[in-house]
Scaffold this active site. Structure first.
Site, PDB file in Angstrom:
ATOM      1  N   GLN A 195      53.354 -22.801  19.662  1.00 52.93           N
ATOM      2  CA  GLN A 195      54.065 -22.657  20.932  1.00 52.93           C
ATOM      3  C   GLN A 195      55.552 -22.912  20.670  1.00 52.93           C
ATOM      4  OE1 GLN A 195      51.858 -21.996  23.956  1.00 52.93           O
ATOM      5  NE2 GLN A 195      50.848 -21.414  22.043  1.00 52.93           N
ATOM      6  N   GLY A 236      50.035 -25.405  32.851  1.00 48.24           N
ATOM      7  CA  GLY A 236      49.883 -24.673  31.605  1.00 48.24           C
ATOM      8  C   GLY A 236      51.165 -24.006  31.139  1.00 48.24           C
ATOM      9  N   HIS A 237      51.089 -23.459  29.924  1.00 46.01           N
ATOM     10  CA  HIS A 237      52.286 -22.876  29.302  1.00 46.01           C
ATOM     11  C   HIS A 237      52.736 -21.614  30.039  1.00 46.01           C
ATOM     12  CE1 HIS A 237      49.456 -20.650  26.237  1.00 46.01           C
ATOM     13  NE2 HIS A 237      49.101 -20.464  27.479  1.00 46.01           N
ATOM     14  N   GLY A 238      54.052 -21.511  30.183  1.00 49.41           N
ATOM     15  CA  GLY A 238      54.630 -20.332  30.812  1.00 49.41           C
ATOM     16  C   GLY A 238      54.595 -20.326  32.325  1.00 49.41           C
TER      17      GLY A 238
END
Length: 343
Positions: A195, A236-238
């Site tokens: 990431q 979560g990511h993004g």
């Protein structure tokens, strides 16, 4: 502090003895003589009959059932929040660096920064004026922390995270850790995807204890200005939120979902990934959101639906056992009619 002094500081009218001494604040049920409380709605008037509070904050036009000193305003709860600040000041670290802290020589510190015991601040970090870093905080390389922030004990800020001014990061929160990215392989195993992105918290964001905000695979996870996040939330990511959202405890937001401005997510609701949630949306507790939600809607249930439809469904659901019994009786009657040739 006298009643008249409190009224002056809050900018509101008062009724009662101007020299009445107030030394603290409490709820109506727990208040003792010398304490100030508040009454937010008329339905709580019975509590006013029993309270030992010396004074209360009430709505401008509310008729009180008994004589009691009071302060009046349009929003009693807001006035009470301001009154709390007159009697209670949160703990602040002394300015300076505790001798047990480990600070890389490249770190840039603003004016009036306080760094507590056993803090670790790695290379390339910049910390703004009057920010407080409480005990056992770890800040990874190349993080930017704005002015007047509070990073409470045991929180972790991972590399390249950017935190705006006036942010609160409560104990145990983890900001900017790896997003949950894994690619399935032909043999059934999973390949971890690095990431490489970052997390950005805009000005005035609050992050609750033990909440995690993952960094994006590429690009940003961004929390909009003034957004308040409760304890035990997973982002979560993004994910990107608009400004002034409210995210209550145990919410989970899967990767790349976008929230508009002023969205409210009640406790334990879950949002699938890659969704768009419009401005002003409200999501009821324990709702499962599986598709986009247009601006202004209030939704509930799993899968989510407009809350009026969900309430009608719940009203029917309560009667399912008796409806099932009625259906079985009808089925038996139909079967009997068919056996008798319709007679």
């Amino acid at each position: 502090m006298q009643l008249q002094e409190i009224a002056q500081k809050l900018g509101c009218p008062y009724e009662g003895d101007p020299t009445l001494e107030i030394h603290g604040v409490a709820s109506l049920a727990e208040a003792r003589p010398g304490e100030l409380s508040f009454l937010s709605e008329a339905r709580y008037l019975p509590l006013l009959e029993q309270t030992q509070a010396s004074a209360v904050i009430v709505e401008e036009s509310l008729v009180l059932p008994r004589p009691i000193a009071c302060l009046r305003g349009k929003d009693p709860r807001l006035l009470f929040a301001q009154a709390i600040e007159l009697f209670y000041q949160p703990y602040r670290l002394p300015v300076g660096i505790h001798p047990t802290a480990v600070i890389d020589p490249s770190v840039e510190l603003g004016e009036g920064v306080a760094i507590g015991p056993h803090v670790v601040v790695m290379e390339g970090v910049k910390i703004g004026d009057y920010t407080q870093i409480h005990p056992n905080v770890t800040i990874y390389p190349h993080v930017r922390v704005g002015s007047r922030c509070q990073l409470f004990a045991n929180c972790v800020i991972h590399e390249r995270t950017e935190i705006g001014d006036d942010c609160l990061i409560h104990s145990g929160a983890v900001i900017g850790d790896d997003g949950f990215g894994h690619i399935p392989l032909p043999d059934g195993s999973w390949r971890r995807m690095l990431q490489a992105g970052r997390v950005v918290l805009e000005d005035g964001v609050e992050v609750g204890s033990n909440t995690t905000i993952d960094r994006a695979a590429v690009g940003e996870t961004r929390i909009g200005r003034g957004t308040k996040i409760d304890n035990l939330v997973q982002i979560g990511h993004g994910v990107k939120t608009g400004s002034h959202c409210l995210i209550v405890a145990q919410v989970g937001i899967a990767g790349s979902t976008q929230l508009g401005h002023h969205v409210i997510l009640a406790g334990q609701c879950g949002l699938a990934g890659h969704l768009h949630i419009g401005d002003g949306v409200r999501v009821a507790a324990q709702t499962g959101v599986t598709s986009d939600v247009p601006a202004g809607q209030t939704v509930a249930g799993y899968p989510h639906q407009p809350i009026a439809e969900w309430r009608r469904s719940m009203a029917v659901q309560r009667h399912l056992p008796e409806l099932q019994r009625a259906l079985r009786k009808l089925e038996a009657r139909v079967a009997k009619l068919e056996q008798n040739g319709g007679r």
